[in-house]
Design a protein around this motif. Sequence first.
Motif, PDB file in Angstrom:
ATOM      1  N   VAL A  48       0.887  -1.159   0.000  1.00 35.50           N
ATOM      2  CA  VAL A  48       0.000   0.000   0.000  1.00 35.50           C
ATOM      3  C   VAL A  48       0.930   1.215   0.000  1.00 35.50           C
ATOM      4  CG1 VAL A  48      -1.791   1.269   1.228  1.00 35.50           C
ATOM      5  CG2 VAL A  48      -1.791  -1.239   1.270  1.00 35.50           C
ATOM      6  N   LEU A  49       0.935   1.959  -1.089  1.00 36.80           N
ATOM      7  CA  LEU A  49       1.977   2.963  -1.327  1.00 36.80           C
ATOM      8  C   LEU A  49       1.402   4.371  -1.464  1.00 36.80           C
ATOM      9  CD1 LEU A  49       4.922   3.720  -2.046  1.00 36.80           C
ATOM     10  CD2 LEU A  49       4.438   2.975  -4.391  1.00 36.80           C
ATOM     11  N   ASP A  50       1.813   5.253  -0.561  1.00 33.28           N
ATOM     12  CA  ASP A  50       1.405   6.663  -0.636  1.00 33.28           C
ATOM     13  C   ASP A  50       2.204   7.351  -1.741  1.00 33.28           C
ATOM     14  OD1 ASP A  50       0.246   9.089  -0.025  1.00 33.28           O
ATOM     15  OD2 ASP A  50       1.682   9.556   1.552  1.00 33.28           O
ATOM     16  N   VAL A  51       1.532   8.178  -2.513  1.00 29.86           N
ATOM     17  CA  VAL A  51       2.206   8.889  -3.600  1.00 29.86           C
ATOM     18  C   VAL A  51       3.138   9.967  -3.047  1.00 29.86           C
ATOM     19  CG1 VAL A  51       1.860  10.468  -5.548  1.00 29.86           C
ATOM     20  CG2 VAL A  51       0.417   8.433  -5.313  1.00 29.86           C
ATOM     21  N   GLY A  52       2.701  10.679  -1.992  1.00 25.90           N
ATOM     22  CA  GLY A  52       3.464  11.819  -1.485  1.00 25.90           C
ATOM     23  C   GLY A  52       4.387  11.466  -0.344  1.00 25.90           C
ATOM     24  N   GLU A  62      10.906  10.530  -1.693  1.00 24.99           N
ATOM     25  CA  GLU A  62      10.809  10.164  -3.104  1.00 24.99           C
ATOM     26  C   GLU A  62       9.339  10.051  -3.486  1.00 24.99           C
ATOM     27  OE1 GLU A  62      12.416   6.620  -6.131  1.00 24.99           O
ATOM     28  OE2 GLU A  62      12.533   6.366  -3.951  1.00 24.99           O
ATOM     29  N   SER A  63       9.019  10.422  -4.705  1.00 25.60           N
ATOM     30  CA  SER A  63       7.655  10.263  -5.181  1.00 25.60           C
ATOM     31  C   SER A  63       7.274   8.791  -5.184  1.00 25.60           C
ATOM     32  CB  SER A  63       7.525  10.825  -6.599  1.00 25.60           C
ATOM     33  OG  SER A  63       6.358  10.341  -7.227  1.00 25.60           O
ATOM     34  N   GLY A  64       6.033   8.514  -4.752  1.00 26.66           N
ATOM     35  CA  GLY A  64       5.547   7.143  -4.797  1.00 26.66           C
ATOM     36  C   GLY A  64       5.553   6.601  -6.209  1.00 26.66           C
ATOM     37  N   PHE A  65       5.305   7.477  -7.204  1.00 28.01           N
ATOM     38  CA  PHE A  65       5.344   7.061  -8.600  1.00 28.01           C
ATOM     39  C   PHE A  65       6.753   6.579  -8.978  1.00 28.01           C
ATOM     40  CE2 PHE A  65       1.725  10.241  -9.472  1.00 28.01           C
ATOM     41  CZ  PHE A  65       0.766   9.262  -9.270  1.00 28.01           C
ATOM     42  N   ASP A  66       7.770   7.352  -8.580  1.00 26.50           N
ATOM     43  CA  ASP A  66       9.157   6.971  -8.897  1.00 26.50           C
ATOM     44  C   ASP A  66       9.529   5.666  -8.193  1.00 26.50           C
ATOM     45  OD1 ASP A  66       9.479   9.193 -10.486  1.00 26.50           O
ATOM     46  OD2 ASP A  66      10.402  10.404  -8.894  1.00 26.50           O
ATOM     47  N   PHE A  67       9.086   5.531  -6.943  1.00 23.58           N
ATOM     48  CA  PHE A  67       9.393   4.310  -6.194  1.00 23.58           C
ATOM     49  C   PHE A  67       8.726   3.101  -6.850  1.00 23.58           C
ATOM     50  CE2 PHE A  67       8.732   1.629  -2.234  1.00 23.58           C
ATOM     51  CZ  PHE A  67      10.031   1.145  -2.235  1.00 23.58           C
ATOM     52  N   ASP A  99      -4.205  -0.976  -8.161  1.00 25.08           N
ATOM     53  CA  ASP A  99      -5.394  -0.233  -7.769  1.00 25.08           C
ATOM     54  C   ASP A  99      -4.965   1.125  -7.253  1.00 25.08           C
ATOM     55  OD1 ASP A  99      -8.060   0.353  -7.293  1.00 25.08           O
ATOM     56  OD2 ASP A  99      -8.450  -1.477  -6.151  1.00 25.08           O
ATOM     57  N   TYR A 100      -5.967   1.986  -6.974  1.00 26.74           N
ATOM     58  CA  TYR A 100      -5.702   3.386  -6.651  1.00 26.74           C
ATOM     59  C   TYR A 100      -6.823   3.883  -5.755  1.00 26.74           C
ATOM     60  CZ  TYR A 100      -4.003   8.118  -7.818  1.00 26.74           C
ATOM     61  OH  TYR A 100      -3.471   9.373  -7.780  1.00 26.74           O
ATOM     62  N   MET A 101      -6.478   4.459  -4.602  1.00 23.27           N
ATOM     63  CA  MET A 101      -7.496   5.001  -3.696  1.00 23.27           C
ATOM     64  C   MET A 101      -7.130   6.422  -3.300  1.00 23.27           C
ATOM     65  SD  MET A 101      -8.715   1.897  -1.189  1.00 23.27           S
ATOM     66  CE  MET A 101     -10.169   2.871  -0.726  1.00 23.27           C
ATOM     67  N   ALA A 102      -8.125   7.311  -3.348  1.00 24.15           N
ATOM     68  CA  ALA A 102      -7.915   8.707  -2.961  1.00 24.15           C
ATOM     69  C   ALA A 102      -8.293   8.904  -1.501  1.00 24.15           C
ATOM     70  CB  ALA A 102      -8.742   9.628  -3.854  1.00 24.15           C
ATOM     71  N   LYS A 103      -7.503   9.713  -0.799  1.00 19.65           N
ATOM     72  CA  LYS A 103      -7.808  10.061   0.589  1.00 19.65           C
ATOM     73  C   LYS A 103      -8.894  11.126   0.628  1.00 19.65           C
ATOM     74  CE  LYS A 103      -2.958   9.360   1.907  1.00 19.65           C
ATOM     75  NZ  LYS A 103      -1.747  10.009   2.451  1.00 19.65           N
ATOM     76  N   PRO A 104      -9.764  11.120   1.639  1.00 16.52           N
ATOM     77  CA  PRO A 104      -9.894  10.096   2.680  1.00 16.52           C
ATOM     78  C   PRO A 104     -10.570   8.853   2.134  1.00 16.52           C
ATOM     79  CG  PRO A 104     -11.613  11.733   2.939  1.00 16.52           C
ATOM     80  CD  PRO A 104     -10.737  12.218   1.811  1.00 16.52           C
ATOM     81  N   ILE A 114      -1.073  -0.990  -4.343  1.00 13.94           N
ATOM     82  CA  ILE A 114      -2.232  -0.096  -4.301  1.00 13.94           C
ATOM     83  C   ILE A 114      -1.725   1.292  -3.937  1.00 13.94           C
ATOM     84  CG2 ILE A 114      -4.430   0.468  -3.180  1.00 13.94           C
ATOM     85  CD1 ILE A 114      -4.830  -2.474  -2.583  1.00 13.94           C
ATOM     86  N   PHE A 115      -1.996   2.262  -4.790  1.00 17.67           N
ATOM     87  CA  PHE A 115      -1.589   3.643  -4.515  1.00 17.67           C
ATOM     88  C   PHE A 115      -2.593   4.344  -3.606  1.00 17.67           C
ATOM     89  CE2 PHE A 115       1.264   4.000  -8.381  1.00 17.67           C
ATOM     90  CZ  PHE A 115       2.379   4.388  -7.660  1.00 17.67           C
ATOM     91  N   LEU A 116      -2.071   5.172  -2.700  1.00 14.23           N
ATOM     92  CA  LEU A 116      -2.881   6.092  -1.904  1.00 14.23           C
ATOM     93  C   LEU A 116      -2.433   7.507  -2.244  1.00 14.23           C
ATOM     94  CD1 LEU A 116      -2.708   4.513   1.679  1.00 14.23           C
ATOM     95  CD2 LEU A 116      -4.478   4.177  -0.048  1.00 14.23           C
ATOM     96  N   THR A 117      -3.392   8.415  -2.400  1.00 13.78           N
ATOM     97  CA  THR A 117      -3.004   9.790  -2.705  1.00 13.78           C
ATOM     98  C   THR A 117      -4.069  10.768  -2.231  1.00 13.78           C
ATOM     99  OG1 THR A 117      -2.402  11.334  -4.467  1.00 13.78           O
ATOM    100  CG2 THR A 117      -4.035   9.661  -5.000  1.00 13.78           C
TER     101      THR A 117
END
Length: 232
Positions: free
Chosen positions: A54-58, A62-67, A101-106, A80-83
């Motif tokens: 479960v990976l936060d973008v911010g 380092e950017s979650g995208f780059d990681f 997958d991709y989930m936006a906060k909250p 799964i991205f969180l942003t």
Amino acid sequence: MANQLKQILIVEDEQAIADNIAFAVETEHMEPVHAATAGAAEERLGERSIDLIVLDVGLPDESGFDFCRRIRAKSDVPIIFLTARESEIDRIVGLELGADDYMAKPFSPRELTARIRAILRRSGQAVPMSGHARPEPVFAVDEKTKTIVYKGAPLDLSRYEFRMLELMIRHPGQVFSRGQLMDHAWEEPDASYDRTVDTHIKTLRSKLRNVDPECACLQTRRGFGYCLRVGE
């Protein structure tokens, strides 16, 4: 081992959010592994076998995208991205980088764990349940009589206690703010004070512990609110 808990790496620098995700993951019989930075996450990946990230973008380093791009160069572990960003382009970028997958906060921790399970199922890594089935619920709600039974014992609840507990039973693991609980339980929530919820939560805990002195199912999530721990 067939029954080994699935390892879920949570890469999130906001401790409160990471704690909520870890709590939800634990209640679904998986093991959370936390890292607050991409660097720490890379170390965790080298130390153990991770089943999903479960990976936060911010992230701070380092950017979650780059990681994600670096992970995908050597591994197909589900991600799964969180942003905090909800734009379509961010979702497209994340998915094109290889995220599952991709989930936006909250977001709802319960929905997140449902998505984790779905991805693990698709990748042939179904999460085992104790005894191959969900245990019998420790709570039973009777809407007609407005009563709640805990571990076989009826609880003597006020109207507000019933409504708050009933809401949390219906959504185990989900964190509810004081305002959300007041909106659900009170006819005129604006006429009451937030701290009134705290008083009723304290009374609810006492009544649950009258049945089971070890009960710790009614949890406080500092800065967020309250939730009911699944399986307690």
